[in-house]
Design an enzyme around this catalytic site. Structure first.
Site, PDB file in Angstrom:
ATOM      1  N   THR A  96      37.808  32.746  37.450  1.00  0.00           N
ATOM      2  CA  THR A  96      39.309  33.151  37.084  1.00  0.00           C
ATOM      3  C   THR A  96      39.112  32.228  35.830  1.00  0.00           C
ATOM      4  OG1 THR A  96      40.232  33.280  39.371  1.00  0.00           O
ATOM      5  CG2 THR A  96      41.770  32.774  37.608  1.00  0.00           C
ATOM      6  N   GLY A 129      39.008  29.918  42.056  1.00  0.00           N
ATOM      7  CA  GLY A 129      38.165  30.043  43.309  1.00  0.00           C
ATOM      8  C   GLY A 129      38.780  31.108  44.298  1.00  0.00           C
ATOM      9  N   ARG A 167      44.505  44.286  46.560  1.00  0.00           N
ATOM     10  CA  ARG A 167      44.437  42.776  47.028  1.00  0.00           C
ATOM     11  C   ARG A 167      44.833  42.015  45.627  1.00  0.00           C
ATOM     12  NH1 ARG A 167      41.843  38.299  44.600  1.00  0.00           N
ATOM     13  NH2 ARG A 167      41.310  36.768  46.473  1.00  0.00           N
ATOM     14  N   VAL A 168      45.859  41.345  46.191  1.00  0.00           N
ATOM     15  CA  VAL A 168      46.346  40.127  44.940  1.00  0.00           C
ATOM     16  C   VAL A 168      45.949  38.810  45.563  1.00  0.00           C
ATOM     17  CG1 VAL A 168      48.443  39.161  43.669  1.00  0.00           C
ATOM     18  CG2 VAL A 168      48.131  41.563  44.173  1.00  0.00           C
ATOM     19  N   GLY A 169      45.158  37.996  44.695  1.00  0.00           N
ATOM     20  CA  GLY A 169      44.808  36.720  45.092  1.00  0.00           C
ATOM     21  C   GLY A 169      45.920  35.635  44.624  1.00  0.00           C
ATOM     22  N   ASP A 170      45.290  34.422  44.508  1.00  0.00           N
ATOM     23  CA  ASP A 170      46.235  33.061  44.259  1.00  0.00           C
ATOM     24  C   ASP A 170      46.684  33.060  42.933  1.00  0.00           C
ATOM     25  OD1 ASP A 170      43.544  32.554  43.580  1.00  0.00           O
ATOM     26  OD2 ASP A 170      44.124  30.982  43.042  1.00  0.00           O
ATOM     27  N   GLY A 215      40.639  33.038  46.313  1.00  0.00           N
ATOM     28  CA  GLY A 215      42.036  32.878  46.390  1.00  0.00           C
ATOM     29  C   GLY A 215      42.949  33.248  47.438  1.00  0.00           C
TER      30      GLY A 215
HETATM   31  N1  GLY Z   1      41.144  33.207  42.262  1.00  0.00           N
HETATM   32  C1  GLY Z   1      41.061  34.152  42.098  1.00  0.00           C
HETATM   33  C2  GLY Z   1      41.070  35.249  43.215  1.00  0.00           C
HETATM   34  O1  GLY Z   1      40.849  34.916  44.316  1.00  0.00           O
HETATM   35  O2  GLY Z   1      41.844  36.100  42.968  1.00  0.00           O
END
Ligand code: GLY
Length: 289
Positions: free
Chosen positions: A150, A202, A178-181, A204
């Site tokens: 990221t 990293g 999918r949506v991450g952190d 997410g």
């Molecule tokens: N840190 C990015 C993700 O996992 O989407």
């Protein structure tokens, strides 16, 4: 190295991942380029929000980095990106998730700062991007070679305000939608003038389950930026995976920690004559406060 309050500081990361030795100088140079653009805004008295957005836009245009142009593909072979911007003065946050077909997701997230919702995803995010006239992605954009990363930026401006921003193509082969952190406050980023700012990279799901940005902000006042970053990486042992964190305290001091083999980073500050960059936290160790 500053001995008291720094007038301004900006830290950039280009992702926690393994970077082949022959590519490391290029990754560091990309981060330095982004830090220079953001740092120049702060040097001229610009806001932390403007600086973090501008720095992340630079990385979104460089195909080495998994964000914007270099974003990896999902399981269906499409690019879906997440991004967010947070203003530590007002605690306003704007985010987009699983957004397609825009060149600079971070600028769409920035425009969300003026809206009541804090996060739009999928088709809603794309429609908002169209509404604000966001620049479309280049159809010939080149996916990043993969890995888990990221891009992100944190800054403190001359008025003492902090901000954070992040942008990502997410995990290669991820489920559609999918949506991450990255756009989740308290997970992939946070900024609060009373404590400081952080941005993470990293895996997410692991970062979100550990609420790493929230833990960093809570740890900052008593422990300082480096210890807060290191505590987050230690906490990651509960959920597993790789991550990296850049952290800024409310005085402009910074710290970096990661458990990935490399973490491309750069810092620009009023007390440096030019940005310093590297591909490991140790490369900037002499500049920590
Ligand atoms: N840190 C990015 C993700 O996992 O989407």
């Amino acid at each position: 190295m500053p001995t008291n309050k720094s007038a301004w500081t900006l830290v950039v990361h280009g992702g926690a991942r393994s970077i082949p030795r022959q590519d490391r100088a290029r990754f560091a140079a990309g981060c330095a380029q982004a830090a220079k653009v953001g740092g120049d805004i702060l040097a001229q008295g610009g806001s932390a929000i403007d600086a973090v957005e501008a720095a992340v836009r630079v990385l979104e245009d460089l195909p080495d980095f998994n964000a914007g142009t270099g974003s990896v593909r999902n399981a269906a072979g499409n690019v879906e990106m997440d991004a967010a911007v947070m203003d530590g003065h007002t605690l306003a946050i704007g985010g987009v998730g699983a957004i397609r077909e825009v060149r600079h997701p971070v600028s769409v997230a920035r425009a969300m700062l003026d809206e009541t919702p804090i996060l739009l995803v999928g088709e809603g995010a794309r429609q908002f991007a169209t509404h604000i006239g966001a620049e479309p992605a280049d159809a010939g954009s080149i996916p990043s070679p993969g890995g888990c990363d990221t891009v992100g930026c944190i800054a403190r401006d001359q008025a003492g305000h902090v901000a954070a921003a992040g942008s990502t193509g997410g995990l290669e082969g991820k489920m559609v939608g999918r949506v991450g952190d990255t756009p989740l406050p308290g997970c992939g980023l946070y900024a609060d003038d009373s404590a400081g700012a952080t941005a993470l990279s990293g895996e997410g799901e692991s970062i979100a389950r550990g609420m790493l940005a929230a833990h960093i902000l809570f740890a900052l006042p008593g422990n300082g930026a480096l210890a807060a970053a290191q505590m987050a990486i230690t906490r990651l042992e509960r959920t597993g995976g790789e991550a990296g964190a850049i952290v800024l305290d409310s005085d402009g001091g910074f710290g970096i920690a990661h458990n990935s083999a490399q973490f491309s980073v750069a810092v620009a500050a009023d007390w440096l004559d030019a940005p310093r960059a590297g591909t490991h936290a140790d490369d900037l160790r002499e500049w920590y406060t």
